[in-house]
Design a protein around this motif. Structure first.
Motif, PDB file in Angstrom:
ATOM      1  N   ARG A 291       0.877  -1.197   0.000  1.00 41.95           N
ATOM      2  CA  ARG A 291       0.000   0.000   0.000  1.00 41.95           C
ATOM      3  C   ARG A 291       0.896   1.222   0.000  1.00 41.95           C
ATOM      4  NH1 ARG A 291      -3.925  -0.325   4.898  1.00 41.95           N
ATOM      5  NH2 ARG A 291      -2.251  -1.642   5.703  1.00 41.95           N
TER       6      ARG A 291
ATOM      7  N   HIS B 164      -7.840   0.583   2.767  1.00 42.93           N
ATOM      8  CA  HIS B 164      -7.634  -0.578   3.620  1.00 42.93           C
ATOM      9  C   HIS B 164      -8.608  -1.725   3.315  1.00 42.93           C
ATOM     10  CE1 HIS B 164      -6.591  -2.725   7.270  1.00 42.93           C
ATOM     11  NE2 HIS B 164      -7.875  -2.834   7.516  1.00 42.93           N
ATOM     12  N   ALA B 165      -9.886  -1.438   3.389  1.00 46.86           N
ATOM     13  CA  ALA B 165     -10.892  -2.495   3.231  1.00 46.86           C
ATOM     14  C   ALA B 165     -10.854  -3.080   1.825  1.00 46.86           C
ATOM     15  CB  ALA B 165     -12.266  -1.921   3.540  1.00 46.86           C
TER      16      ALA B 165
ATOM     17  N   TYR C  45      -8.459  -3.144  -0.281  1.00 43.29           N
ATOM     18  CA  TYR C  45      -7.189  -3.842  -0.472  1.00 43.29           C
ATOM     19  C   TYR C  45      -7.255  -5.261   0.094  1.00 43.29           C
ATOM     20  CZ  TYR C  45      -2.146  -4.487   0.758  1.00 43.29           C
ATOM     21  OH  TYR C  45      -0.873  -4.931   0.932  1.00 43.29           O
ATOM     22  N   LEU C  46      -7.792  -5.361   1.317  1.00 46.93           N
ATOM     23  CA  LEU C  46      -7.871  -6.681   1.943  1.00 46.93           C
ATOM     24  C   LEU C  46      -8.860  -7.580   1.209  1.00 46.93           C
ATOM     25  CD1 LEU C  46      -7.708  -5.859   5.757  1.00 46.93           C
ATOM     26  CD2 LEU C  46      -5.918  -6.781   4.294  1.00 46.93           C
ATOM     27  N   ARG C  47      -9.951  -6.986   0.776  1.00 42.80           N
ATOM     28  CA  ARG C  47     -10.949  -7.784   0.022  1.00 42.80           C
ATOM     29  C   ARG C  47     -10.336  -8.285  -1.288  1.00 42.80           C
ATOM     30  NH1 ARG C  47     -15.112  -4.225   2.003  1.00 42.80           N
ATOM     31  NH2 ARG C  47     -14.852  -2.895   0.186  1.00 42.80           N
TER      32      ARG C  47
END
Lengths: 155, 581
Positions: free
Chosen positions: A72, A114-115, A117-119
């Motif tokens: 990131r 953040h969200a 990216y993780l998904r």
């Protein structure tokens, strides 16, 4: 906007690269080169540093011949991805299962995504852990076919 | 001293402008000088209320005459408004739990101190009147009226001293309740007394009629207060901004005052009932309203007491009346102290209440002056000697005693709470917050997560520990970000990824953090602004190094414990520097 797990939005066929590299570092550098050509990536140096720093923390070889190097960065405003299909599996990747790596999915996203990216990481790993998808990509005659397989299945 | 009413300085052909100028000028002078006087007296460790009254005396009828009778009369509506606000705030101090707990004691003390003052002052002044004029009926009549007026205590100045000294404890609670209630007792005794005095002096009057009037005045005031409290209660449920609720409350208090004045009801009792009912039916919602009303009331308080002082005109008083004044002051004091002691002892009150409560009941103010003025209506035709009306004697005598008692009473209230060890104990959560920095309440040993730790291990940390936020640090121990439960939500279901993701992948940037030396209030405000319950705390010198976690839940618990501890121990000033947890 749909979640970034919709791979067609973050991947183009030009970002699917057939890699000649035999070592992890060379493979990653080749993919960094490819990804830094995307308009989303503003700072190649930052991307390179970030990718290698993450590898220092823990290898991104997640097993089953797959690696997902990811980072990131503050300079990125939209997730972007490139794929490396290795002609010869990379033996020194240091995967969790110690198996050579044949498919590398390099992902870069913004610091504040953040969200999303993780998904995205989660959906890619889920997708390529299916052996038929993996095999289809590895045996694809050209990058267009590989792109189609990646973007149409369960995206 | 030369008296030069302000009107004489004005042109009289522009009446309206002159009146406005008068009123505004007097209000300005009263507030500014009153505050200056309070500041001066506070330096001498004398309660601020004495400063207001002394300034009133200087500018009023007994001094420069800047505020004369006519001007004071013009400001009568303001005095009523101030009484309404003061009554409302005093009522807000009367919580039902104290009443339930101490009801029997309060009643016994109230009767003891009220009747003690009534009998001693009544007997003494009747005796002096009898020796001065050899007229038993007149002596008895004046004794009864003086006695009844002596039983009242001034709630406004008493409570002002309690607030100024931040007192808290059983004596403070008892004092507040007694001064709030004994006006009703004074009015009842007055009603009975004047009825009896009129009968004794051959005027048309009946005790039954007077008692009826008093019952109507008191009962009507209580009913009106309850009614207004119900309206305000409904409004408070709908309005959530304290500023708006203040505006509505002031509006309702003004309505209550005007209705009370119109129906001849007791203004202060009606507004006290309003405050008391509101604080007991809606303690949480009304807390902000009382807080903001207290700030709003400061200039009103100042003005009220300055004007009260200004109205006190002593004029030419005969020697025998000065004797009554002296006897009134001493008799009332002894009566209150002895009566309180008897009432408190009979009901096994706390020793501090038995010993010191009576001292706190000396202040005399608006109700006494008011009753003496009402007496002029009732007793205007009774002449002690040709040309000397009993009513004038009572008005002058009560004015002189009020002056003495308003100057000494507040100081004795202060002495009473000091002797009881209750001064400085009314510490609020805000006081504790203001005395602390973040370092005083943070968790100083935060659990740190290394940025290379696999998520599986980080999740174990979450499961086996209480916090919902952990600083993520790099190899040099610098904070790279924070790991929150919310941040982990996106991968909770994908257990496969726990093995190959590391803390660095799932952490978020620590946008909100604070230095350990930051005042706690600022940190709490920062957290409320962004709606978070936990925040990483960093080193003052190296702001990348985490040194603690600030958790609002933990902060609340520590504040509550500290509040209890401070209230039970030494006064606030000594505690301000104590950072112990």
């Amino acid at each position: 906007m749909t979640p970034a797990s919709n791979l067609s939005q973050i991947l183009s066929s030009e970002r699917i690269v057939v890699l000649e590299a035999r070592h992890k570092r060379q493979a990653l550098e080749a993919l960094i080169e490819s990804l830094s050509g995307a308009e989303e990536v503003k700072d190649r140096e930052e991307l390179s540093k970030g990718i290698f720093y993450r590898e220092e923390l823990m290898s991104t070889g997640i097993g089953m011949g797959i690696a997902v190097p990811h980072v990131r960065l503050a300079s990125i405003d939209r997730p972007v991805m490139c794929v490396g299909i290795c002609r010869s599996p990379i033996l020194d990747y240091g995967s969790l299962d110690n198996k050579p790596v044949s498919l590398i999915f390099m992902i870069a996203a913004g610091k504040n995504q953040h969200a999303e990216y993780l998904r995205l990481l989660s959906s890619i790993s889920a997708k390529v852990k299916q052996s038929e998808v993996r095999d289809a990509i590895l045996t694809a005659p050209d990058v267009e076919t590989a792109y189609r397989i990646l973007t149409e299945n369960g995206s | 001293m030369s008296k030069r009413p302000i009107e004489s300085l004005q042109k009289t052909d522009h009446n309206v402008e002159t009146v406005e100028f008068d009123v505004l000028f007097i209000l300005g002078v009263s507030i500014s000088c009153g505050l200056a006087g309070a500041w001066f007296f506070q330096r001498l460790r004398i309660p601020q209320v004495v400063g207001y009254i002394v300034i009133g005396l200087i500018v009023g009828q007994s001094g420069f005459g800047l505020i004369d009778h006519a001007t004071a009369a013009k400001l009568q509506p303001f005095t009523l408004f101030a009484l309404g606000i003061i009554g409302f705030l005093v009522g807000g101090e009367l919580r039902s739990e104290s009443f339930r707990k101490y009801a029997r004691q309060f009643m016994a003390i109230l009767l003891g101190e009220g009747l003690g003052a009534f009998f001693l002052v009544g007997t003494g002044s009747a005796l002096i009147m009898y020796f001065a004029f050899h007229n038993f009926t007149i002596a008895l009549a004046s004794g009864i009226v003086f006695g009844a007026i002596a039983s009242a205590t001034d709630p406004a100045s008493t409570v002002d001293v309690l607030w100024e000294n931040r007192s808290y404890g059983v004596l403070t609670t008892s004092l507040t309740a007694i001064v709030a209630l004994d006006d009703a007792l004074a009015m009842t005794l007055y009603g009975l007394g004047t009825g009896l005095a009129e009968i004794l002096t051959g005027q048309s009057g009946s005790i039954g009629k007077e008692v009826g009037k008093v019952v109507l005045s008191l009962g009507g005031a209580v009913l009106l207060g309850i009614l207004c409290a119900m309206v305000l209660w409904v409004l408070l449920r709908k309005i959530h901004q304290p500023e708006k609720s203040l505006a509505f409350a002031v509006g309702i208090i003004l309505l209550l005052i005007s209705v009370s004045a119109y129906l001849d009801l007791d203004v202060i009792l009606a507004s006290m009932t309003l405050g008391c009912v509101l604080v007991n039916t809606s303690p949480r919602r009304s807390a902000d309203l009382f807080k903001i009303m207290r700030s709003f009331s400061i200039p009103i308080y100042v003005l009220f007491f300055v004007l009260a002082g200004a109205r006190l005109g002593l004029g030419q008083m005969p020697g025998w009346l000065w004797m009554i004044v002296l006897l009134y002051v001493f008799g009332r004091g002894i009566g209150k102290i002895a009566g309180t002691w008897i009432g408190a002892r009979c009901t096994h009150s706390e020793p501090v209440v038995q010993r010191y409560l009576g001292l706190g009941l000396f202040a005399q103010g608006g109700v006494a002056i008011g009753l003496s003025i009402v007496a002029t209506h009732h007793l205007q035709d009774i002449e002690i000697t040709p040309g000397l009306a009993l009513a004038d004697t009572i008005v002058s005598g009560v004015a002189a005693t009020t002056l003495i008692l308003q100057l000494t009473g507040p100081a004795l209230v202060k002495l009473s709470v000091k002797l009881a060890g209750e001064a400085g104990r009314n510490i609020t959560i805000d006081d504790v917050i203001d005395s602390w920095t973040v370092a005083d309440v943070m968790d100083p040993q935060p659990m740190l997560i290394q940025e290379h730790e696999p998520v599986s291990r980080a999740i174990e940390t979450f499961i086996s520990n209480d916090p919902f936020l952990y600083p993520v640090v790099d190899r040099e121990g610098k904070m790279a970000g924070v790991l929150t439960f919310e941040g982990l939500q996106n991968i909770l279901l994908d257990q496969d990824s726990w093995a190959w993701l590391v803390a660095s992948d799932v952490m978020t940037t620590a946008k909100d953090k604070a230095r350990a030396s930051l005042p706690l209030r600022e940190a709490i405000e920062q957290m409320r602004e962004v709606n978070i319950d936990e925040m990483p705390i960093v080193n003052d010198e190296d702001q990348d190094r985490p040194v603690g976690i600030l958790n609002l839940g933990r902060v609340r618990k520590q504040l509550d414990n500290e509040l209890i501890q401070r209230r039970q121990s030494t006064p606030v000033k000594a505690q301000k520097t104590d950072k112990s947890k």
